[in-house]
Structure formats: C-alpha cells, structure tokens
Enzyme design. Structure first.
Site, short mmCIF file in Angstrom:
data_model
loop_
_atom_site.label_atom_id
_atom_site.label_comp_id
_atom_site.label_asym_id
_atom_site.label_seq_id
_atom_site.Cartn_x
_atom_site.Cartn_y
_atom_site.Cartn_z
N ASP A 164 -38.82 -24.46 -65.17
CA ASP A 164 -40.19 -24.52 -65.70
C ASP A 164 -41.02 -25.45 -64.82
OD1 ASP A 164 -38.72 -26.79 -66.63
OD2 ASP A 164 -40.24 -27.16 -68.16
N HIS A 206 -32.71 -18.93 -63.47
CA HIS A 206 -33.87 -19.09 -64.36
C HIS A 206 -34.76 -20.14 -63.70
CE1 HIS A 206 -35.89 -18.99 -68.35
NE2 HIS A 206 -36.15 -20.26 -68.09
N ASP A 210 -25.23 -14.57 -64.29
CA ASP A 210 -26.23 -14.73 -63.23
C ASP A 210 -27.43 -13.84 -63.56
OD1 ASP A 210 -27.68 -15.24 -61.00
OD2 ASP A 210 -26.34 -14.20 -59.60
N GLU A 248 -30.22 -21.86 -65.48
CA GLU A 248 -31.42 -22.58 -65.03
C GLU A 248 -30.99 -23.62 -64.01
OE1 GLU A 248 -34.04 -23.93 -68.14
OE2 GLU A 248 -35.54 -24.62 -66.70
O1 9MR Z 1 -30.71 -30.35 -69.60
C1 9MR Z 1 -31.15 -30.25 -70.94
C2 9MR Z 1 -29.97 -30.05 -71.83
O2 9MR Z 1 -29.14 -31.19 -71.80
C3 9MR Z 1 -30.43 -29.75 -73.25
O3 9MR Z 1 -29.31 -29.43 -74.04
C4 9MR Z 1 -31.44 -28.59 -73.23
C5 9MR Z 1 -31.95 -28.23 -74.61
O4 9MR Z 1 -32.69 -29.24 -75.14
O5 9MR Z 1 -32.53 -28.92 -72.39
C6 9MR Z 1 -32.16 -29.13 -71.06
O6 9MR Z 1 -33.27 -29.50 -70.35
C7 9MR Z 1 -34.27 -28.52 -70.08
C8 9MR Z 1 -35.60 -29.14 -70.46
O7 9MR Z 1 -35.64 -29.32 -71.85
C9 9MR Z 1 -36.79 -28.36 -69.97
N1 9MR Z 1 -36.69 -28.04 -68.56
C10 9MR Z 1 -35.46 -27.36 -68.24
C11 9MR Z 1 -34.27 -28.21 -68.59
C12 9MR Z 1 -32.96 -27.59 -68.09
O8 9MR Z 1 -32.59 -26.45 -68.81
#
Ligand code: 9MR
Ligand code: ZN
Length: 566
Positions: A172, A494, A539, A548
């Site tokens: 994002d 992602h 993937d 992601e």
């Molecule tokens: O890395 C984060 C993971 O530990 C959490 O479980 C998850 C859900 O809250 O969020 C991950 O972080 C994301 C963030 O909230 C927004 N940008 C992308 C991050 C990676 O997926």
C-alpha cells in the site's frame, strides 16, 4: 511460429531444453565458494550430478543422503551435499529420472547483487518524489506521488500538511511510523555492524557520489519524513495514509490526499510512534555525525524531545479512528518501545537518566530474546537489549550486560541446533508461520548474526545462511521469495506499483511476506484446511496475508544479506 519450431529443434534436447523441476530445491542465487553447499530433493532418487550451465558438462557427482520428513511442509526430503564443488561458476543439478534444477552460482561474494537489489528496493518505495530505476530496469519509474497531505481531524489539527517523503510501507502507499521505526533501526544497525562492507556498494540513487555511503543516503530519505511527523510538543503522529487503501494503481495515479492521522483525542500523538522516533533519531545522531553533522544534531534534538513527550505520556496507544481503514499497527503496550528509545539514547549520549531507565526495566524483556517476535514492529524489547550489548560502552552495567549477552548467545545456540534438525535446514518453527513468516525467517538469521557480532562463531554465520537459502529458493515451492532474484521467483506480489500494469513484471528486490497458516485473506481461506503450515502460501496479488511486501521484512533481509557479504 518461431517458438514452436524451436521447441522441436533436436539440438536443444541435448541439454538445457527441459524445464526445471520444483522437486530439486537450490538457493537460486547460490553458494559461497568455501561454504557448505546443500540442495534438497523431494522425489526419490539415489545420485545427483552438478552440471555447468554454460555447456551442461559434469562438474561433480554425488550420493543423496537419507530421506527425512519435514513437519513444516510435509515433504520427504533428501539431501544433496556438494560442498566439494569449489570452482566459481554457474551450475544446475541434474538427477536421472527426476530432472534438473534451476541454476545457481558459486562465488566468493555470491550475495552482493542480491544485497544491491534488496537495499535498492527502498529507493523504489520512495514517496513524494519521482522514482526511476534507470537503464537496468527500463520503464520502472513513476512521477512524484502523494505530494498533497493534510491533517485528518483525528490528528487534533486541520488544514494542509504535506510531509513529503518517506517510504511506502508495503504494497500500500501508507507511511506508518512504527513500521518505519523498526525498519529504519534495523538498516542503521546493519550499517553499524557491516559498514566497511556496505560503504563501497553504490545503489545508483540520486544521492550517489555525494560523499555519504548510499545505504545512509537511502535511510536519511525516510528519516527526514519521520522527523516531519513530530508535532511541536515533541509527540509524533502515528501514520500518514489515505483514509482507505487505493486500487492497484501506480503511486502517482493515486490522488487520495495523504492524511496525518492521530488517536482522535488529546494528546493525539501515540507513544509507540514517538518512542520509535526517539530510538531511530538517537541512532541517526551517532551514525550521521561523520557525514552530516547538521542532520545528526537535528536528529538528536528530535530524539530528546520525543523522549520527553513519552515521559509525559508513557502509554498513549493507537487504534484506527472512525472513517480510517488503512493498516493499524496498533500496539497496546509501548513500554518496550520506550526501553528501546532509552537504550539508543544512552548509547549515543551516555547520559545517566537514560541508563537508569534502561537498568530499571530491562530484566522483564530477557525472555523475549529466546525467539524472534511474531510482529517485530510491535516488539522492540530485543532491539533495546541488543543495542545495550552491541554498544561496547565502558559505562555499561556489568551485570546487565552479562545477563543479556548470555541469554542472546544461549538463544543463538538453540537456533543452531533446531535448524540443523530441520530437514530443510530452516530455523522456522510451525508456530512461526504467521503474517510475514519470511520476515521471521530473516529475523532468525539476523539474531544469529547479532550473536556473532557479540561472540563470533562460524556456526552462527553458517546457520544464518541456511535461512537465506530458504528465502532464495530452497523451500517446498522451490521459489525465491524475492522478486527478480533467481530464475523462479515471486511474480505477483501484493504490491500496488507492481500490480498497476505499468511495468512488465514486479518491481525487483522485494520479499513476499510468505506462508501464513492463519489464512487471513480470501485466497488462503479457500485452501483446504489441515495442511502443514508452510503450504499456506499463494503467489497471487490477492493474497495480501501471504504475498505482500513490507519494509520491516525487507530490512531484516538487508541485514541478513549484509552479514553474508565479503
Ligand atoms: O505486518 C503486519 C502484520 O504483523 C499484521 O498481522 C497485519 C494485520 O494487522 O498487518 C501487517 O502490516 C500491514 C500494515 O497493516 C499495512 N501495510 C501493509 C502491512 C504488511 O502486510
Ligand atoms: Zn507516495
């Protein structure tokens, strides 16, 4: 037409024509010349051959080791040990009746290009500026993005606030202080430990050649944004993102305003974000002193003001305010972030107030050294304790230092043992397959390398390299989890720039989050239940919980690669 003809050309059947099999698992980057070299095979066989990729000539023949069942993947795994191969070159493995592997190199500095690509990927994540990967990756570029920012009402202020800069957090376009904190801290530590190796490596970024090492040039780009997130009272807002995630469009096509987001009520800033700022700004104060004393002084000043704010507000936590649906990075306890800040401030200044705070609180975090946290962005105890021991300050408390040191080394020795016992030689345990498990694999390697910095031991370095091998293709999928690195690597992360259709393939050097047995997205949820944990990976762009990318995992990988450079 031409392709069809080529496929039937008999000359191509001699060697190299058949496509590689996923049953032979190699590190698709490769192996260090003098190191142990192991591949894994999941189809029953007796012998293996190593062949030169240029002409298919046999370089070595060997016997496969006995089979073992891997609890993480369910695979039955045999070992091909070709450590005897010491001639630099590009090779593949051939197994009669099974097929051939993807290619790999043997070289004395085999991970240098991977380091370059992975570290350079931070440049690709830059926000608020035009980005262009240059002739090496034609078309991988975008115009300046997210240059319009404003205060969201949750910040306690209103009106424009651009705060241009920083890195996009992940797939994002948000910028989040806590994840920025751990990522930036990790990269600065990599510099502090491996500076002499990293110094000569140019990243081909706009600042290259300005007299500052490129890794520090890149990290400063993000630090400047972090400093902008500090309010006049010393507190830092938690994040700057749009109100909701945009579609899969290029960064410069995303016109949603970038909101400075706070907690929604006084004091609006969060303690975790502010303490993280204090910690990384304190590191910056010592790291940039020789290159950019003005910036170093500014950082120290900001670190002190952040610290003071957290003394006044020791645990203001963050939850998404109404109307905001971007990543939360919510953390109910900011005491570990404060401990990290105190430790880094003490390491930089030697001042007794910071030292006292550390000594009064550190002991509760010792058990946290036993294994990497599931979410390193919310669990900073290990960074706090680590910096205390890495500091080598003469005024350190002997008892505290000894307690931390012995716990870290004990944990590292346990990792060495359990990694050797796993049929794939990876440090991950079944419970580590959560969101970002690849970041955890890299974190195991990083923990081993920190232990090695404290008490050098070849077992630590060799075991860390096993985790790297896992990430670069020696896993159940025979997949390199880093885009553009290895012949069979992630194609559909992602990652909005990669999914925007502007470039032919994913942006290079980005590590996928990896298998996630908690199955927190629709792709994973649709997979049959009850499989071994490593199998929960796809993937696919839609699998945000397994595919992601994110700067904190990326930073761990940089550290791990830096530790394997020569
Ligand atoms: O890395 C984060 C993971 O530990 C959490 O479980 C998850 C859900 O809250 O969020 C991950 O972080 C994301 C963030 O909230 C927004 N940008 C992308 C991050 C990676 O997926
Ligand atoms: Zn941007």
């Amino acid at each position: 037409m031409r392709l069809t003809w080529l496929a039937f050309c008999p000359a191509l059947l001699l060697y190299g024509a058949e496509s590689p099999t996923a049953a032979i698992k190699v590190d698709q980057v490769g192996y260090l010349t003098g190191a142990v070299k192991i591949a894994f095979v999941t189809s029953p066989a007796k012998t293996f051959e190593i062949r030169r990729s240029s002409d298919g000539r046999l370089a070595l023949r060997g016997l496969l080791g006995p089979a073992a069942t891997d609890p993480l993947s369910g695979d039955t795994v045999e070992t091909a040990d070709f450590s005897r191969l010491r001639r630099a070159g590009s090779y593949y493995i051939q197994i009669p009746g099974v097929g051939k592997s993807w290619t790999f190199s043997v070289d004395r500095n085999v991970f240098e290009r991977a380091y370059y690509l992975v570290m350079r990927s931070f440049y690709g994540q830059r926000c608020g500026t035009a980005v262009d990967l240059g002739p090496e990756f034609p078309g991988y570029s975008h115009a300046a993005c997210h240059i319009h920012g404003e205060f969201d009402p949750s910040s306690g202020k209103s009106g424009p606030r651009d705060n241009i800069g920083g890195w996009h957090d992940a797939g994002d376009y948000g910028r989040y202080m806590v994840n920025s904190g751990v990522a930036t801290g990790t990269l600065l530590w990599a510099w502090e430990i491996y500076g002499p190796r990293l110094n000569p490596i140019q990243l081909r970024i706009p600042e290259t050649g300005n007299g500052t090492p490129d890794i520090l040039n890149e990290v400063r780009w993000n630090l400047r944004w972090m400093l902008k997130m500090q309010d006049t009272d010393g507190g830092a807002w938690h994040k700057q993102t749009s109100t909701h995630f945009p579609d899969f469009i290029a960064p410069d096509k995303d016109t949603l305003p970038s909101e400075v987001i706070g907690t929604g009520s006084a004091p609006y800033k969060s303690t975790c974000a502010t303490a993280d700022l204090a910690a990384v700004a304190a590191i910056a104060a010592r790291v940039y002193r020789p290159y950019d004393p003005h910036f170093a002084a500014l950082a120290l000043e900001a670190a002190r003001r952040s610290w003071q704010w957290t003394e006044k507000y020791p645990n203001v936590t963050f939850r998404n305010p109404p109307g905001i649906s971007t990543g939360e990075y919510g953390d109910s306890n900011c005491a570990d972030e404060r401990l990290w800040a105190a430790a880094e401030l003490w390491r930089t200044t030697g001042e007794s107030a910071f030292h006292r705070f550390f000594l009064n609180h550190y002991a509760a975090y010792l058990s946290g050294l036993d294994s990497p946290p599931a979410e390193n962005w919310s669990t900073l105890g290990p960074m706090a304790l680590g910096t205390y021991v890495l500091s080598q300050r003469k005024d350190a408390d002997a008892k505290a230092r000894a307690a931390i040191r012995s716990r870290m080394l004990k944990a590292a020795r346990a990792i060495v043992k359990s990694t050797a016992a796993n049929p794939y030689h990876v440090s991950l345990k079944p419970t580590d397959f959560v969101w970002g498990s690849n970041g955890i694999a890299a974190q195991y390697g990083m923990d081993l390398m920190i232990a090695n910095a404290i008490a050098p031991d070849p077992d630590f370095v060799n075991t860390a390299r096993e985790d790297l091998h896992y990430l670069l293709g020696r896993n159940t999928f025979s997949l390199s989890w880093v885009t553009g690195i290895g012949e069979h690597s992630v194609l559909h992360p992602h990652h909005r720039p990669s999914g925007s259709g502007q470039q032919p393939g994913p942006w290079p050097g980005l590590m996928s989050g990896g298998p996630n047995a908690a199955r927190q997205d629709p792709v994973l949820a649709a997979m049959p239940p009850g499989q071994p944990p490593e199998r929960y990976y796809a993937d696919q762009q839609a699998s945000f919980a397994s595919n992601e990318i994110a700067i904190n995992w990326q930073a761990n990988l940089v550290f791990l690669l830096a530790g394997q450079l020569h």
